[in-house]
Design a protein around this motif. Structure first.
Motif, short mmCIF file in Angstrom:
data_model
loop_
_atom_site.label_atom_id
_atom_site.label_comp_id
_atom_site.label_asym_id
_atom_site.label_seq_id
_atom_site.Cartn_x
_atom_site.Cartn_y
_atom_site.Cartn_z
N ALA A 37 -28.58 8.68 6.98
CA ALA A 37 -27.79 9.20 8.09
C ALA A 37 -28.00 10.70 8.24
N ARG A 38 -28.00 11.41 7.13
CA ARG A 38 -28.23 12.86 7.15
C ARG A 38 -29.60 13.18 7.75
N ASP A 39 -30.62 12.42 7.34
CA ASP A 39 -31.97 12.62 7.87
C ASP A 39 -32.05 12.28 9.36
N ALA A 40 -31.41 11.19 9.75
CA ALA A 40 -31.41 10.80 11.17
C ALA A 40 -30.72 11.88 12.01
N ALA A 41 -29.60 12.36 11.53
CA ALA A 41 -28.89 13.42 12.26
C ALA A 41 -29.76 14.67 12.38
N ALA A 42 -30.43 15.04 11.31
CA ALA A 42 -31.29 16.22 11.35
C ALA A 42 -32.40 16.06 12.39
N SER A 43 -32.98 14.85 12.46
CA SER A 43 -34.06 14.64 13.43
C SER A 43 -33.53 14.67 14.86
N LEU A 44 -32.33 14.21 15.09
CA LEU A 44 -31.74 14.27 16.42
C LEU A 44 -31.37 15.71 16.80
N ILE A 45 -30.86 16.43 15.84
CA ILE A 45 -30.43 17.81 16.09
C ILE A 45 -31.60 18.71 16.47
N ILE A 46 -32.75 18.53 15.84
CA ILE A 46 -33.87 19.44 16.13
C ILE A 46 -34.57 19.12 17.44
N ASP A 47 -34.28 17.97 18.04
CA ASP A 47 -34.89 17.60 19.31
C ASP A 47 -34.01 18.12 20.45
N PRO A 48 -34.45 19.13 21.18
CA PRO A 48 -33.61 19.72 22.23
C PRO A 48 -33.33 18.77 23.39
N ASP A 49 -34.12 17.70 23.52
CA ASP A 49 -33.89 16.73 24.58
C ASP A 49 -32.76 15.76 24.25
N VAL A 50 -32.33 15.72 23.00
CA VAL A 50 -31.19 14.88 22.62
C VAL A 50 -29.93 15.67 22.98
N VAL A 51 -29.16 15.13 23.93
CA VAL A 51 -27.98 15.87 24.41
C VAL A 51 -26.66 15.29 23.92
N ALA A 52 -26.69 14.08 23.33
CA ALA A 52 -25.47 13.47 22.79
C ALA A 52 -25.86 12.36 21.83
N VAL A 53 -24.93 12.02 20.95
CA VAL A 53 -25.14 10.95 19.98
C VAL A 53 -23.99 9.96 20.09
N VAL A 54 -24.35 8.67 20.16
CA VAL A 54 -23.38 7.58 20.11
C VAL A 54 -23.64 6.85 18.81
N GLY A 55 -22.63 6.67 18.00
CA GLY A 55 -22.82 5.91 16.79
C GLY A 55 -22.27 6.60 15.60
N HIS A 56 -22.88 6.31 14.70
CA HIS A 56 -22.81 5.86 13.35
C HIS A 56 -21.61 4.90 13.28
N TRP A 57 -21.91 3.73 12.79
CA TRP A 57 -20.92 2.65 12.74
C TRP A 57 -20.18 2.61 11.41
N ASP A 58 -20.64 3.33 10.44
CA ASP A 58 -20.04 3.31 9.11
C ASP A 58 -19.20 4.57 8.91
N ALA A 59 -18.00 4.42 8.37
CA ALA A 59 -17.11 5.58 8.18
C ALA A 59 -17.72 6.62 7.25
N ALA A 60 -18.38 6.18 6.19
CA ALA A 60 -18.96 7.12 5.23
C ALA A 60 -20.10 7.92 5.85
N THR A 61 -20.96 7.26 6.62
CA THR A 61 -22.06 8.00 7.24
C THR A 61 -21.55 8.89 8.37
N THR A 62 -20.54 8.44 9.06
CA THR A 62 -19.94 9.27 10.10
C THR A 62 -19.37 10.55 9.50
N ALA A 63 -18.72 10.44 8.36
CA ALA A 63 -18.16 11.62 7.70
C ALA A 63 -19.25 12.60 7.28
N VAL A 64 -20.41 12.09 6.92
CA VAL A 64 -21.53 12.95 6.51
C VAL A 64 -22.13 13.68 7.70
N VAL A 65 -22.30 12.98 8.82
CA VAL A 65 -23.04 13.56 9.94
C VAL A 65 -22.18 14.34 10.93
N ALA A 66 -20.91 14.03 11.02
CA ALA A 66 -20.05 14.71 12.01
C ALA A 66 -20.12 16.23 11.89
#
Length: 165
Positions: A37-66
């Motif tokens: 999840a941390r790696d996925a978030a990092a890859s989304l963050i560095i892409d300037p064309d990504v303007v929003a994120v929908v998801g993480h379905w797991d509470a633990a991964t959501t807590a890590v990436v939020a």
């Protein structure tokens, strides 16, 4: 989840996109693993064309990436706990027909189909509002994020405003 997301993207693009621009879906699977999840978030963050994120379905991964998304000013609509907040509902026949049309084997929508589809409809509403103001980018979405609501199959959806950390 993925078929509802694909359906929503297909429909918005068939309608001309947002402010004349087609929308692209980037789908990543963190397998409910904090490191992934941390790696996925990092890859989304560095892409300037990504303007929003929908998801993480797991509470633990959501807590890590939020906090990562907040620090990057990337609007985030977390879906962890969606099954409790938006219980499964009887889906309209028209939605089920459109959903099965985008699946490879005419799969029936599962318990997350409605909330996923509705969340993307919320996102389109936020993107339209941002397009009218500051533009469809992270800052533009961040400015309108907390003021958008959407009433759909899963009920009333609203996202908290993005806060810089």
């Amino acid at each position: 989840v993925i078929f509802s997301a694909r359906l929503a993207v297909r429909e918005i693009n068939a309608a001309g996109g947002i402010d004349g621009t087609r929308v692209a879906l980037v789908a990543l699977d963190d397998r409910a693993d904090a490191a992934l999840a941390r790696d996925a978030a990092a890859s989304l963050i560095i892409d300037p064309d990504v303007v929003a994120v929908v998801g993480h379905w797991d509470a633990a991964t959501t807590a890590v990436v939020a906090p990562q998304y907040a620090a990057a000013g990337l609007p985030f609509f977390p879906l962890a706990g969606a099954e409790a907040r938006y219980p499964e509902t009887v889906l309209p026949v028209e939605f089920v027909e459109r959903y099965t049309a985008v699946t490879p084997f005419d799969e029936q929508p599962g318990p997350y189909a409605a909330v996923t589809y509705d969340t993307f409809q919320f996102l389109w509403a936020a993107m339209r509002r941002a397009a009218e103001k500051d533009g469809v980018n992270r800052a533009g979405l961040q400015a309108v994020w907390g003021s958008v609501e959407y009433a759909g199959m899963a009920g009333q959806l609203a996202a908290p405003p993005v806060k810089q950390e």
